[in-house]
Write an enzyme that holds these catalytic residues in place. Structure first.
Site, mmCIF file in Angstrom:
data_model
loop_
_atom_site.group_PDB
_atom_site.id
_atom_site.type_symbol
_atom_site.label_atom_id
_atom_site.label_comp_id
_atom_site.label_asym_id
_atom_site.label_seq_id
_atom_site.Cartn_x
_atom_site.Cartn_y
_atom_site.Cartn_z
ATOM 1 N N HIS A 96 11.458 -9.061 0.558
ATOM 2 C CA HIS A 96 11.168 -7.629 0.432
ATOM 3 C C HIS A 96 12.439 -6.811 0.703
ATOM 4 C CE1 HIS A 96 9.219 -3.740 1.166
ATOM 5 N NE2 HIS A 96 8.194 -4.238 0.486
ATOM 6 N N TYR B 41 2.969 4.762 0.649
ATOM 7 C CA TYR B 41 3.625 5.399 1.799
ATOM 8 C C TYR B 41 2.595 6.252 2.519
ATOM 9 C CZ TYR B 41 8.118 4.255 -0.471
ATOM 10 O OH TYR B 41 9.196 3.622 -1.038
ATOM 11 N N PHE C 49 6.911 2.174 -4.216
ATOM 12 C CA PHE C 49 8.318 2.425 -3.868
ATOM 13 C C PHE C 49 8.804 3.826 -4.237
ATOM 14 C CE2 PHE C 49 8.197 -2.270 -4.220
ATOM 15 C CZ PHE C 49 8.593 -2.587 -2.922
ATOM 16 N N ASP D 151 0.856 -1.190 0.000
ATOM 17 C CA ASP D 151 0.000 0.000 0.000
ATOM 18 C C ASP D 151 0.886 1.233 0.000
ATOM 19 O OD1 ASP D 151 0.836 -0.111 2.658
ATOM 20 O OD2 ASP D 151 -1.087 0.566 3.457
#
Length: 224
Positions: free
Chosen positions: A186, A66, A77, A64
């Site tokens: 991740h 930031y 990202f 989801d």
């Protein structure tokens, strides 16, 4: 919300009339009216706006947006040019440097990737300020799953980069033998040392694209 108008509309149009989407729309509308929500409403569909379906070469799946002020702008990202680079993207840049020799830039603005065919898609497209995952389970997942299914049916080679378990849970939706699926932990500081570093996703992606006669991605983000 700034509506989708390019070729994504053809494959996603039916979603907008579904009962789940009508509920999602009312929920998101209320959230924007009564709380602080990211990204700005006009940026919600930026991943689709910036990377039309027929131009997608690579898919990076995030979770989801930031949730701090000024960060999110609709690409997973990525942050706006004047915002401090978040820890996960710091690690992405480290791996990019080790993999392809790219210098580490002074910003986290990844629009250059999107414009070359890298779809940077969060599975949830909005979030309440300072409350990670606060819009999970409200319907966005059904919408973005529809987009992933549409990508899987494209009759051309596409690279899917799945970092972390939430992204890897989408692997079961991918059946097309033309595609390449790259999985790794991740890039967050909590998990990057468990196998993200050294996974070389950028060179593997470009090698696959070139092998299939597709122009590789210029991954270098320039300083601003």
């Amino acid at each position: 919300m700034s509506m989708i108008t390019n070729d994504w509309l053809t494959v996603l149009e039916n979603e907008f009339s579904q009962p789940y989407y009508k509920e999602l729309y009312q929920f998101v509308k209320s959230e924007y009216e009564h709380t602080q929500v990211f990204p700005p409403a006009d940026d919600i569909f930026n991943a689709f706006h910036l990377t039309p379906l027929n131009e997608v070469k690579v898919v990076i799946i995030g979770q989801d947006p930031y949730h701090n002020i000024g960060q999110a702008h609709g690409l997973c990202f990525s942050v706006k040019p004047d915002v401090e680079i978040p820890p996960s993207l710091v690690n992405i840049y480290k791996e990019l440097h080790d993999d392809l020799g790219c210098y580490i830039p002074n910003n986290g603005y990844l629009v250059k990737w999107a414009k070359q065919g890298v779809l940077m898609l969060n599975t949830v497209l909005t979030v309440r300020a300072h409350m990670a995952n606060s819009h999970q389970g409200k319907g966005w997942e059904k919408f973005t799953d529809a987009a992933i299914r549409a990508l899987d049916t494209q009759d051309r080679p596409i690279v899917f980069i799945l970092w972390g378990k939430p992204a890897q849970s989408k692997r079961s939706m991918l059946h097309n033998p033309h595609h390449l699926i790259l999985e790794a932990p991740h890039p967050s500081p909590l998990s990057a040392y468990r196998g993200f570093f050294g996974s070389r996703p950028f060179s593997k992606t470009n090698n696959f694209l070139q092998k299939n006669g597709i122009k590789p991605i210029d991954w270098q983000i320039e300083n601003v």
